[in-house]
Structures are given as structure tokens and as C-alpha cells.
Design an enzyme around this catalytic site. Structure first.
Site, PDB file in Angstrom:
ATOM      1  N   VAL A  37       1.317  -1.266  -0.193  1.00 22.29           N
ATOM      2  CA  VAL A  37       0.480  -0.054   0.469  1.00 22.29           C
ATOM      3  C   VAL A  37       1.017   1.860   0.654  1.00 22.29           C
ATOM      4  CG1 VAL A  37      -1.707   1.239   1.432  1.00 22.29           C
ATOM      5  CG2 VAL A  37      -1.459  -1.185   1.112  1.00 22.29           C
ATOM      6  N   LYS A  38       0.551   2.155  -0.691  1.00 22.74           N
ATOM      7  CA  LYS A  38       1.384   3.333  -0.946  1.00 22.74           C
ATOM      8  C   LYS A  38       0.913   4.131  -0.301  1.00 22.74           C
ATOM      9  CE  LYS A  38       4.153   4.551  -4.549  1.00 22.74           C
ATOM     10  NZ  LYS A  38       4.224   5.662  -6.468  1.00 22.74           N
ATOM     11  N   ILE A  39       1.559   4.812   0.516  1.00 18.75           N
ATOM     12  CA  ILE A  39       1.225   5.763   0.949  1.00 18.75           C
ATOM     13  C   ILE A  39       1.632   7.382   0.952  1.00 18.75           C
ATOM     14  CG2 ILE A  39       0.306   6.879   3.799  1.00 18.75           C
ATOM     15  CD1 ILE A  39      -1.123   3.838   3.309  1.00 18.75           C
TER      16      ILE A  39
END
Ligand code: G3P
Length: 225
Positions: A91-93
Site C-alpha cells: 500500500v503506497k501512502i
């Protein structure tokens, strides 16, 4: 050193994967839009298609999928949905206050994150403290404003070495083959690149000249004109 492809283009991902040197893919909302992938369900389906290209990898094939929300609750909801899609999803945050909180939330639950939009060593330190699996310094965009992106890489390598952080340095916003080599010299864990930058590593005029000569000599020696 791992090579990721920085694209949502399935043909390019297949081409790089066929070379046998690909370890994963990074995407972002701009790259998805560039491929004309719009609407939540289409975006989710597209991530699954990308993951499936790498399914033959026995050593993992990480696919970074970015959240759109910028508040903690929204990022958690979206990130959990993305992580459910496939075991290879990371998951890219974005590096914002709620993003740090969300990364810690995901870390505590065994969901891997990639902290994006890193432009300073302080941001990279925070991402590591929050337990990000990857931190993504954007070197090309720093170069664009006359700040040497490789200097940032050096600072992050030093800080992470000092404290033995597990977070992997994923050099992003790579614009050319030289960026890849410079990152390799500094010991980054991963580079994520457009396909032309990876293919650019192949090129050397002396290789072309040398190969032409080998083939010519072989022809002569075997009596062919
Ligand atoms: O991975 C981040 C990357 O997509 C940004 O690249 O060339 O848009 O700065 P660029």
C-alpha cells in the site's frame, strides 16, 4: 538490488518481466490515468492484472498501489481494500501527517507500505519510524529544481545504516540509466524506473562495434561473403 518498473502499462510490465530482471512494479494515480484506467473497480481490476504478471516469481513480486485519500480513516479503508486484492500488494501512502499514522496502523497489522513523495531525509526518517517497508525518494523531481537527488539518497543510506532500519530505500522518479547506476553506487535496495531507463543500461557503442567485428570475422573464417 531490486528492479521495479514504474508504470501501469501491462505490455511494458510483460516485456520487462520477460527479460527476467524484474522484481516488482510501482504505480501512482498519474500513471493509472495515463493508461486510461478510471473508476474504482477498473483500478482494482488493473492491480490484479499487474500482480498476475508476476505470479511465477517464487521470490516475490511487489506491486505498489497508491491510496487517493489524504485522511487517516480514508487511507485505512482504501489500503485495507487494496491489501485484500493480492498478497503482492504494497500500500503506497503519501508522506503527510495522517499518512505516517496510517503507515503505523498498517505496520502493526502486517500490511506492507511504501511511503511516497519523499524529498528530505527527515521525511525518510519518519517513514522508517512508522515501519514502512519501502521509502520512495523522488530523485528526478529534485534534479528538476536544481537539487541533487543523489545527495538525498546518500543521506538516507547513512541514516538507515546508523540505526539498522529495515525500511528498504526505493529510489523513484528515475529519469535515465545514469540515475540507476548512481543509485546502485550508493547501495539503494530498489530502483523503480521507466522501461527506457532500464533498457538504456544495455547500450555501449563499443559493444555494437565489437559484436559487428566478431560476426564479420566469423563469416570470413567460414568462407561466407
Ligand atoms: O515513482 C514515482 C514516479 O512515478 C515519479 O516519476 O518522472 O513523474 O517524477 P516522475
Amino acid at each position: 538490488m531490486k528492479f521495479f518498473l514504474d508504470t501501469a502499462n501491462l505490455d511494458q510490465i510483460k516485456e520487462a518481466n520477460d527479460l527476467g530482471i524484474l522484481n516488482g512494479v510501482t504505480t501512482n494515480p498519474s500513471l493509472m490515468a495515463k493508461e486510461g484506467i478510471v473508476g474504482r473497480q477498473n483500478v482494482l481490476d488493473h492491480y490484479i492484472k499487474i500482480c498476475k504478471i508476476g505470479e511465477d516469481h517464487t521470490d516475490g513480486f511487489d506491486v505498489s498501489a497508491e491510496v487517493i485519500s489524504t485522511d487517516f480513516k480514508g487511507m485505512v479503508k482504501e489500503g485495507e481494500e487494496l491489501a485484500e486484492l493480492h498478497e503482492d500488494i504494497v500500500v503506497k501512502i503519501p508522506m503527510i501527517k495522517d499518512g505516517v499514522k496510517a503507515m503505523k496502523y498498517f505496520t502493526d497489522r502486517g500490511i506492507r507500505t511504501n511511503c511516497t513523495l519523499i524529498f528530505s531525509p527527515g521525511q525518510a526518517l519518519l517513514a522508517a519510524k512508522a515501519g514502512a517497508a519501502y521509502v520512495s525518494p523522488f530523485i528526478g523531481r529534485l534534479d528538476d529544481i536544481m537539487i541533487d537527488g543523489i545527495d538525498l539518497i546518500k543521506q538516507i543510506v547513512k541514516i538507515y545504516d546508523n540505526y539498522l532500519f529495515d525500511t528498504e530505500i526505493l529510489a523513484a522518479s528515475i529519469r535515465n540509466p545514469l540515475h540507476i547506476v548512481k543509485c546502485a553506487e550508493e547501495g539503494v535496495d530498489v530502483v523503480t524506473c521507466p522501461l527506457p531507463s532500464i533498457l538504456g543500461l544495455l547500450n555501449h557503442p563499443l559493444t555494437d562495434i565489437g559484436l559487428a567485428k566478431f560476426l564479420e570475422d566469423h563469416k570470413k573464417a567460414n568462407g561466407k561473403k
